[in-house]
Design a protein around this motif. Structure first.
Motif, PDB file in Angstrom:
ATOM      1  N   VAL A   1       0.840  -1.198   0.000  1.00 13.89           N
ATOM      2  CA  VAL A   1       0.000   0.000   0.000  1.00 13.89           C
ATOM      3  C   VAL A   1       0.876   1.250   0.000  1.00 13.89           C
ATOM      4  CG1 VAL A   1      -1.728   1.321   1.286  1.00 13.89           C
ATOM      5  CG2 VAL A   1      -1.908  -1.166   1.162  1.00 13.89           C
ATOM      6  N   VAL A   2       1.910   1.253   0.828  1.00 18.34           N
ATOM      7  CA  VAL A   2       2.813   2.406   0.891  1.00 18.34           C
ATOM      8  C   VAL A   2       3.457   2.654  -0.467  1.00 18.34           C
ATOM      9  CG1 VAL A   2       4.946   3.282   1.914  1.00 18.34           C
ATOM     10  CG2 VAL A   2       3.237   2.168   3.367  1.00 18.34           C
ATOM     11  N   ALA A   3       3.859   1.597  -1.149  1.00 19.70           N
ATOM     12  CA  ALA A   3       4.496   1.746  -2.463  1.00 19.70           C
ATOM     13  C   ALA A   3       3.519   2.321  -3.476  1.00 19.70           C
ATOM     14  CB  ALA A   3       5.027   0.399  -2.933  1.00 19.70           C
ATOM     15  N   ASP A   4       2.272   1.856  -3.462  1.00 19.67           N
ATOM     16  CA  ASP A   4       1.281   2.371  -4.400  1.00 19.67           C
ATOM     17  C   ASP A   4       0.974   3.830  -4.104  1.00 19.67           C
ATOM     18  OD1 ASP A   4      -0.526   2.485  -6.461  1.00 19.67           O
ATOM     19  OD2 ASP A   4      -2.038   1.213  -5.540  1.00 19.67           O
ATOM     20  N   VAL A   5       0.869   4.182  -2.824  1.00 20.35           N
ATOM     21  CA  VAL A   5       0.635   5.577  -2.451  1.00 20.35           C
ATOM     22  C   VAL A   5       1.802   6.450  -2.928  1.00 20.35           C
ATOM     23  CG1 VAL A   5       0.541   7.156  -0.481  1.00 20.35           C
ATOM     24  CG2 VAL A   5      -0.894   5.105  -0.509  1.00 20.35           C
ATOM     25  N   ALA A   6       3.026   5.975  -2.725  1.00 16.98           N
ATOM     26  CA  ALA A   6       4.199   6.753  -3.134  1.00 16.98           C
ATOM     27  C   ALA A   6       4.205   6.974  -4.644  1.00 16.98           C
ATOM     28  CB  ALA A   6       5.479   6.053  -2.687  1.00 16.98           C
ATOM     29  N   THR A   7       3.851   5.954  -5.400  1.00 17.87           N
ATOM     30  CA  THR A   7       3.790   6.091  -6.861  1.00 17.87           C
ATOM     31  C   THR A   7       2.713   7.088  -7.266  1.00 17.87           C
ATOM     32  OG1 THR A   7       4.573   3.821  -7.179  1.00 17.87           O
ATOM     33  CG2 THR A   7       3.408   4.842  -9.020  1.00 17.87           C
ATOM     34  N   ALA A   8       1.553   7.001  -6.609  1.00 17.95           N
ATOM     35  CA  ALA A   8       0.455   7.912  -6.929  1.00 17.95           C
ATOM     36  C   ALA A   8       0.812   9.359  -6.608  1.00 17.95           C
ATOM     37  CB  ALA A   8      -0.803   7.499  -6.161  1.00 17.95           C
ATOM     38  N   VAL A   9       1.491   9.568  -5.488  1.00 15.88           N
ATOM     39  CA  VAL A   9       1.904  10.921  -5.115  1.00 15.88           C
ATOM     40  C   VAL A   9       2.950  11.449  -6.083  1.00 15.88           C
ATOM     41  CG1 VAL A   9       3.083  12.284  -3.343  1.00 15.88           C
ATOM     42  CG2 VAL A   9       1.291  10.673  -2.684  1.00 15.88           C
ATOM     43  N   ALA A  10       3.883  10.593  -6.476  1.00 15.00           N
ATOM     44  CA  ALA A  10       4.917  11.014  -7.428  1.00 15.00           C
ATOM     45  C   ALA A  10       4.292  11.433  -8.755  1.00 15.00           C
ATOM     46  CB  ALA A  10       5.920   9.883  -7.641  1.00 15.00           C
TER      47      ALA A  10
END
Length: 368
Positions: free
Chosen positions: A43-52
Protein backbone atom coordinates in the motif's frame (compact mmCIF):
# COMPACT_ATOMS: atom_id res chain seq x y z
CA UNK A 1 -10.88 46.87 22.05
CA UNK A 2 -8.80 43.93 23.24
CA UNK A 3 -6.32 42.62 20.68
CA UNK A 4 -6.75 40.50 18.68
CA UNK A 5 -10.28 41.62 17.76
CA UNK A 6 -11.76 38.14 18.15
CA UNK A 7 -15.51 37.50 17.98
CA UNK A 8 -16.93 37.86 21.48
CA UNK A 9 -18.33 34.31 21.58
CA UNK A 10 -14.84 32.90 20.86
CA UNK A 11 -12.96 34.75 23.61
CA UNK A 12 -11.39 32.52 26.21
CA UNK A 13 -12.04 29.29 24.30
CA UNK A 14 -9.42 26.62 23.76
CA UNK A 15 -8.93 24.86 20.40
CA UNK A 16 -10.55 21.44 20.11
CA UNK A 17 -8.33 18.42 20.38
CA UNK A 18 -7.68 15.20 22.23
CA UNK A 19 -4.38 15.01 24.12
CA UNK A 20 -1.46 14.26 21.81
CA UNK A 21 1.41 12.76 23.79
CA UNK A 22 4.65 11.21 22.62
CA UNK A 23 5.17 7.47 22.65
CA UNK A 24 7.66 8.03 25.45
CA UNK A 25 4.91 9.64 27.56
CA UNK A 26 2.25 7.10 26.59
CA UNK A 27 3.49 3.98 24.78
CA UNK A 28 -0.08 2.65 24.49
CA UNK A 29 -2.28 5.28 22.83
CA UNK A 30 -5.96 4.33 22.86
CA UNK A 31 -7.67 7.71 22.93
CA UNK A 32 -8.59 8.80 19.37
CA UNK A 33 -10.12 5.65 17.81
CA UNK A 34 -7.43 5.13 15.20
CA UNK A 35 -6.94 1.83 13.42
CA UNK A 36 -3.78 0.49 15.10
CA UNK A 37 -2.52 -1.36 12.02
CA UNK A 38 -0.27 0.59 9.65
CA UNK A 39 -0.55 0.16 5.86
CA UNK A 40 1.47 -2.65 4.30
CA UNK A 41 4.57 -2.09 2.17
CA UNK A 42 2.48 -2.73 -0.95
CA UNK A 43 0.00 0.00 0.00
CA UNK A 44 2.81 2.41 0.89
CA UNK A 45 4.50 1.75 -2.46
CA UNK A 46 1.28 2.37 -4.40
CA UNK A 47 0.64 5.58 -2.45
CA UNK A 48 4.20 6.75 -3.13
CA UNK A 49 3.79 6.09 -6.86
CA UNK A 50 0.45 7.91 -6.93
CA UNK A 51 1.90 10.92 -5.11
CA UNK A 52 4.92 11.01 -7.43
CA UNK A 53 2.62 11.05 -10.45
CA UNK A 54 0.46 13.80 -8.93
CA UNK A 55 3.61 15.79 -8.20
CA UNK A 56 4.35 16.05 -11.92
CA UNK A 57 1.21 18.22 -12.24
CA UNK A 58 1.48 20.33 -9.10
CA UNK A 59 1.76 23.45 -11.25
CA UNK A 60 -1.90 22.89 -12.18
CA UNK A 61 -4.95 23.07 -9.97
CA UNK A 62 -6.53 19.72 -9.05
CA UNK A 63 -9.93 18.55 -10.27
CA UNK A 64 -12.14 20.76 -8.13
CA UNK A 65 -15.06 18.33 -8.51
CA UNK A 66 -12.84 15.27 -7.76
CA UNK A 67 -14.94 13.26 -10.22
CA UNK A 68 -12.86 10.07 -10.29
CA UNK A 69 -12.67 9.98 -6.51
CA UNK A 70 -16.45 10.42 -6.20
CA UNK A 71 -16.97 7.57 -8.67
CA UNK A 72 -14.75 5.21 -6.69
CA UNK A 73 -16.32 6.25 -3.37
CA UNK A 74 -19.76 5.63 -4.85
CA UNK A 75 -18.69 2.13 -5.86
CA UNK A 76 -17.39 1.46 -2.37
CA UNK A 77 -20.55 2.74 -0.66
CA UNK A 78 -22.75 0.68 -2.96
CA UNK A 79 -20.86 -2.46 -1.98
CA UNK A 80 -20.87 -1.66 1.75
CA UNK A 81 -24.35 -0.22 2.20
CA UNK A 82 -26.36 -2.58 0.05
CA UNK A 83 -28.02 0.16 -2.03
CA UNK A 84 -26.92 1.80 -5.27
CA UNK A 85 -25.02 5.08 -4.77
CA UNK A 86 -23.97 7.21 -7.76
CA UNK A 87 -21.14 9.71 -8.09
CA UNK A 88 -23.69 12.55 -8.25
CA UNK A 89 -24.74 11.58 -4.71
CA UNK A 90 -21.21 11.77 -3.28
CA UNK A 91 -19.13 14.68 -2.03
CA UNK A 92 -15.74 14.59 -0.31
CA UNK A 93 -13.67 17.00 1.77
CA UNK A 94 -10.69 17.17 4.13
CA UNK A 95 -11.96 14.76 6.75
CA UNK A 96 -15.57 14.31 7.81
CA UNK A 97 -14.98 17.37 9.98
CA UNK A 98 -14.88 19.59 6.89
CA UNK A 99 -17.86 17.72 5.44
CA UNK A 100 -19.85 18.57 8.60
CA UNK A 101 -18.71 22.18 8.56
CA UNK A 102 -19.77 22.53 4.92
CA UNK A 103 -23.18 21.08 5.77
CA UNK A 104 -23.61 23.65 8.55
CA UNK A 105 -22.42 26.41 6.23
CA UNK A 106 -24.99 25.36 3.64
CA UNK A 107 -27.97 24.53 5.84
CA UNK A 108 -27.25 26.27 9.15
CA UNK A 109 -26.40 29.90 9.84
CA UNK A 110 -27.96 32.86 11.66
CA UNK A 111 -31.60 32.31 12.53
CA UNK A 112 -31.29 28.55 12.03
CA UNK A 113 -30.95 25.67 14.49
CA UNK A 114 -28.84 22.50 14.63
CA UNK A 115 -29.86 19.68 16.96
CA UNK A 116 -28.38 16.49 18.35
CA UNK A 117 -28.87 14.19 21.35
CA UNK A 118 -26.30 14.10 24.15
CA UNK A 119 -23.95 12.52 24.83
CA UNK A 120 -22.78 13.11 21.28
CA UNK A 121 -19.67 14.07 19.32
CA UNK A 122 -18.08 17.06 21.01
CA UNK A 123 -17.26 18.84 17.74
CA UNK A 124 -20.91 19.26 16.70
CA UNK A 125 -21.58 22.35 18.85
CA UNK A 126 -18.34 23.84 17.54
CA UNK A 127 -19.53 23.48 13.94
CA UNK A 128 -22.71 25.26 15.00
CA UNK A 129 -20.78 27.99 16.82
CA UNK A 130 -18.44 28.57 13.89
CA UNK A 131 -21.37 29.01 11.49
CA UNK A 132 -23.46 31.15 13.89
CA UNK A 133 -26.06 28.38 14.07
CA UNK A 134 -28.16 28.02 17.20
CA UNK A 135 -27.32 24.78 19.01
CA UNK A 136 -29.88 22.58 20.82
CA UNK A 137 -29.31 19.19 22.48
CA UNK A 138 -31.87 16.61 23.49
CA UNK A 139 -30.97 13.77 25.82
CA UNK A 140 -30.37 10.09 25.25
CA UNK A 141 -31.79 7.58 27.72
CA UNK A 142 -29.80 5.60 30.29
CA UNK A 143 -28.88 3.05 27.61
CA UNK A 144 -27.70 5.89 25.32
CA UNK A 145 -30.54 5.26 22.86
CA UNK A 146 -32.68 7.98 21.29
CA UNK A 147 -36.33 7.97 22.39
CA UNK A 148 -38.17 8.40 19.09
CA UNK A 149 -41.28 10.10 20.49
CA UNK A 150 -39.26 12.56 22.59
CA UNK A 151 -36.91 13.24 19.65
CA UNK A 152 -39.77 13.97 17.25
CA UNK A 153 -41.40 16.23 19.84
CA UNK A 154 -38.14 18.17 20.18
CA UNK A 155 -37.92 18.52 16.39
CA UNK A 156 -41.49 19.85 16.31
CA UNK A 157 -40.68 22.37 19.04
CA UNK A 158 -37.29 23.58 17.73
CA UNK A 159 -37.72 23.22 13.93
CA UNK A 160 -34.03 22.49 13.27
CA UNK A 161 -32.57 22.87 9.80
CA UNK A 162 -29.87 20.30 10.65
CA UNK A 163 -30.18 17.19 12.84
CA UNK A 164 -26.90 15.42 13.60
CA UNK A 165 -27.11 11.71 14.45
CA UNK A 166 -23.84 9.83 14.91
CA UNK A 167 -24.39 6.11 14.38
CA UNK A 168 -22.47 4.43 15.89
CA UNK A 169 -22.57 7.25 18.41
CA UNK A 170 -19.39 8.88 19.63
CA UNK A 171 -18.54 8.53 22.50
CA UNK A 172 -20.85 5.63 23.39
CA UNK A 173 -20.65 3.37 20.31
CA UNK A 174 -24.46 3.02 20.16
CA UNK A 175 -26.00 2.42 16.73
CA UNK A 176 -29.39 3.83 15.68
CA UNK A 177 -32.18 1.60 14.37
CA UNK A 178 -33.32 2.47 10.87
CA UNK A 179 -36.79 3.17 12.25
CA UNK A 180 -35.36 6.03 14.32
CA UNK A 181 -33.66 7.56 11.28
CA UNK A 182 -36.86 7.25 9.25
CA UNK A 183 -38.97 8.84 12.00
CA UNK A 184 -36.63 11.82 12.28
CA UNK A 185 -36.39 12.28 8.51
CA UNK A 186 -40.18 12.40 8.38
CA UNK A 187 -40.40 14.75 11.38
CA UNK A 188 -37.89 17.19 9.86
CA UNK A 189 -39.33 17.01 6.34
CA UNK A 190 -38.21 19.50 3.72
CA UNK A 191 -37.44 22.09 6.40
CA UNK A 192 -34.04 20.55 7.10
CA UNK A 193 -31.56 17.74 6.63
CA UNK A 194 -30.88 14.72 8.83
CA UNK A 195 -27.19 13.82 8.93
CA UNK A 196 -26.32 10.29 10.01
CA UNK A 197 -22.62 10.35 10.86
CA UNK A 198 -21.24 6.87 10.16
CA UNK A 199 -17.59 7.59 10.88
CA UNK A 200 -17.41 4.15 12.51
CA UNK A 201 -19.94 2.49 10.21
CA UNK A 202 -17.62 -0.25 8.96
CA UNK A 203 -17.25 -1.57 12.51
CA UNK A 204 -20.97 -2.17 13.00
CA UNK A 205 -21.97 -5.62 14.22
CA UNK A 206 -23.57 -8.20 11.93
CA UNK A 207 -27.22 -7.37 11.46
CA UNK A 208 -26.77 -3.64 12.06
CA UNK A 209 -27.69 -1.94 8.76
CA UNK A 210 -26.21 1.25 7.36
CA UNK A 211 -28.41 4.29 6.86
CA UNK A 212 -27.20 4.22 3.24
CA UNK A 213 -30.04 1.80 2.55
CA UNK A 214 -32.53 4.61 3.34
CA UNK A 215 -31.17 7.20 0.90
CA UNK A 216 -33.73 6.33 -1.76
CA UNK A 217 -36.58 6.85 0.70
CA UNK A 218 -35.64 10.23 2.21
CA UNK A 219 -34.32 13.08 0.09
CA UNK A 220 -33.39 15.02 3.25
CA UNK A 221 -31.06 12.25 4.50
CA UNK A 222 -27.27 12.67 4.45
CA UNK A 223 -24.90 9.83 5.40
CA UNK A 224 -21.30 10.74 6.16
CA UNK A 225 -18.25 8.49 6.26
CA UNK A 226 -14.49 8.84 6.73
CA UNK A 227 -11.33 7.02 5.68
CA UNK A 228 -9.71 7.85 9.04
CA UNK A 229 -10.99 4.84 10.97
CA UNK A 230 -11.61 1.51 9.26
CA UNK A 231 -9.37 2.43 6.30
CA UNK A 232 -6.43 3.09 8.64
CA UNK A 233 -5.92 6.47 6.97
CA UNK A 234 -6.32 9.06 9.72
CA UNK A 235 -3.33 10.94 8.33
CA UNK A 236 -4.98 11.24 4.91
CA UNK A 237 -7.84 13.48 6.11
CA UNK A 238 -10.53 12.32 3.69
CA UNK A 239 -14.21 12.35 4.61
CA UNK A 240 -17.24 12.13 2.36
CA UNK A 241 -21.02 12.11 2.25
CA UNK A 242 -23.79 10.43 0.29
CA UNK A 243 -27.07 12.27 -0.25
CA UNK A 244 -29.57 13.46 -2.82
CA UNK A 245 -27.71 15.21 -5.69
CA UNK A 246 -29.48 18.47 -4.77
CA UNK A 247 -27.80 18.38 -1.36
CA UNK A 248 -24.40 17.76 -2.96
CA UNK A 249 -24.99 20.74 -5.27
CA UNK A 250 -25.87 22.90 -2.27
CA UNK A 251 -22.65 21.94 -0.48
CA UNK A 252 -20.65 22.77 -3.61
CA UNK A 253 -21.82 26.38 -3.23
CA UNK A 254 -19.97 26.81 0.08
CA UNK A 255 -16.85 24.75 -0.56
CA UNK A 256 -13.58 26.59 -1.02
CA UNK A 257 -12.03 26.52 -4.51
CA UNK A 258 -9.96 23.39 -5.17
CA UNK A 259 -10.45 22.30 -1.57
CA UNK A 260 -9.11 18.77 -2.15
CA UNK A 261 -5.47 18.80 -3.22
CA UNK A 262 -4.18 16.66 -6.05
CA UNK A 263 -2.10 14.74 -3.52
CA UNK A 264 -5.10 14.04 -1.29
CA UNK A 265 -7.11 12.78 -4.24
CA UNK A 266 -4.25 10.57 -5.45
CA UNK A 267 -3.69 9.01 -2.01
CA UNK A 268 -7.41 8.42 -1.47
CA UNK A 269 -7.71 6.67 -4.83
CA UNK A 270 -4.72 4.50 -4.00
CA UNK A 271 -6.27 3.58 -0.66
CA UNK A 272 -9.53 2.62 -2.36
CA UNK A 273 -7.59 0.37 -4.75
CA UNK A 274 -6.40 -1.49 -1.66
CA UNK A 275 -9.72 -1.40 0.21
CA UNK A 276 -9.91 -5.17 0.85
CA UNK A 277 -6.46 -5.16 2.46
CA UNK A 278 -6.92 -1.95 4.45
CA UNK A 279 -10.28 -3.17 5.74
CA UNK A 280 -8.90 -6.64 6.38
CA UNK A 281 -8.32 -5.99 10.07
CA UNK A 282 -11.88 -4.79 10.74
CA UNK A 283 -13.16 -8.25 11.68
CA UNK A 284 -10.27 -8.72 14.11
CA UNK A 285 -10.92 -5.31 15.67
CA UNK A 286 -14.61 -6.15 16.03
CA UNK A 287 -13.71 -9.37 17.83
CA UNK A 288 -11.23 -7.55 20.06
CA UNK A 289 -13.91 -4.95 20.85
CA UNK A 290 -16.43 -7.57 21.83
CA UNK A 291 -13.85 -9.32 24.01
CA UNK A 292 -12.98 -6.00 25.66
CA UNK A 293 -16.62 -5.16 26.36
CA UNK A 294 -17.15 -8.59 27.93
CA UNK A 295 -13.96 -8.29 30.00
CA UNK A 296 -14.90 -4.84 31.30
CA UNK A 297 -18.31 -6.12 32.34
CA UNK A 298 -16.65 -9.02 34.10
CA UNK A 299 -14.80 -6.44 36.21
CA UNK A 300 -18.16 -5.09 37.39
CA UNK A 301 -18.11 -2.05 35.12
CA UNK A 302 -21.03 -0.78 33.08
CA UNK A 303 -20.29 -0.80 29.33
CA UNK A 304 -22.39 0.57 26.48
CA UNK A 305 -23.17 -1.80 23.62
CA UNK A 306 -20.69 -0.84 20.90
CA UNK A 307 -20.86 -0.98 17.11
CA UNK A 308 -17.66 1.08 16.85
CA UNK A 309 -13.96 0.45 17.39
CA UNK A 310 -14.04 1.59 21.00
CA UNK A 311 -15.67 0.75 24.32
CA UNK A 312 -17.35 3.29 26.62
CA UNK A 313 -17.22 2.21 30.26
CA UNK A 314 -18.19 3.47 33.70
CA UNK A 315 -19.61 4.34 36.13
CA UNK A 316 -16.46 5.45 37.88
CA UNK A 317 -16.53 7.42 41.12
CA UNK A 318 -13.54 9.50 39.99
CA UNK A 319 -12.97 9.02 36.29
CA UNK A 320 -10.12 11.53 36.15
CA UNK A 321 -8.21 9.60 38.78
CA UNK A 322 -8.66 6.42 36.75
CA UNK A 323 -7.63 8.23 33.55
CA UNK A 324 -4.52 9.61 35.28
CA UNK A 325 -3.71 6.24 36.83
CA UNK A 326 -3.79 4.62 33.40
CA UNK A 327 -1.61 7.37 31.94
CA UNK A 328 0.88 6.98 34.79
CA UNK A 329 1.21 3.37 33.59
CA UNK A 330 1.72 4.38 29.97
CA UNK A 331 -1.84 3.89 28.71
CA UNK A 332 -3.72 6.87 27.25
CA UNK A 333 -7.52 6.65 26.98
CA UNK A 334 -10.13 9.40 26.47
CA UNK A 335 -11.90 11.31 29.21
CA UNK A 336 -15.09 12.27 27.41
CA UNK A 337 -18.87 12.08 27.67
CA UNK A 338 -20.85 12.15 30.93
CA UNK A 339 -19.00 12.29 34.22
CA UNK A 340 -18.02 8.86 35.45
CA UNK A 341 -17.27 7.38 32.01
CA UNK A 342 -14.13 6.76 29.95
CA UNK A 343 -13.64 5.65 26.35
CA UNK A 344 -10.94 3.23 25.22
CA UNK A 345 -10.07 2.70 21.56
CA UNK A 346 -9.52 -0.86 20.42
CA UNK A 347 -5.87 -1.48 19.70
CA UNK A 348 -3.74 -4.52 18.98
CA UNK A 349 -4.06 -7.55 21.29
CA UNK A 350 -0.81 -6.50 22.96
CA UNK A 351 -2.09 -2.98 23.55
CA UNK A 352 -5.38 -4.25 24.96
CA UNK A 353 -3.48 -6.55 27.33
CA UNK A 354 -1.49 -3.55 28.57
CA UNK A 355 -4.74 -1.61 29.07
CA UNK A 356 -6.38 -4.43 31.02
CA UNK A 357 -3.36 -5.00 33.25
CA UNK A 358 -3.09 -1.29 34.02
CA UNK A 359 -6.81 -0.90 34.65
CA UNK A 360 -6.88 -3.78 37.13
CA UNK A 361 -4.14 -2.10 39.16
CA UNK A 362 -5.82 1.32 39.01
CA UNK A 363 -9.24 -0.02 39.99
CA UNK A 364 -7.74 -1.86 42.95
CA UNK A 365 -6.03 1.33 44.09
CA UNK A 366 -9.27 3.31 43.73
CA UNK A 367 -11.09 0.82 45.96
CA UNK A 368 -8.72 1.40 48.87
Amino acid sequence: MTFPPLRDELRGLEPYGAPQLSLQQAPVQLNVNENPYAPSEAVVADVATAVAEAATRLNRYPDREHVELRERLADYLTADGGARVTAEQVWAANGSNEVMLQLLQAFGGPGRTALSFAPTYSMYPEYARDTSTRWVTGRRDDEFSVDVDAACALVAAERPSVVLLPSPNNPTGTALPQATVTALCEAVGDDGVVVVDEAYGEFRRAGTPSALALLGEHRNLVVTRTMSKAFAAAGLRLGYLAADPAICDAVRVVRLPYHLSAVTQAVALAALRHAPELLGRVDALRAERDDTVAWLRDQGLEVADSDANFAFFGRLADRHAVWQGLLDRGVLVRETGPDGWLRVSIGTPQEMTSFKEALLVVLKEEQR
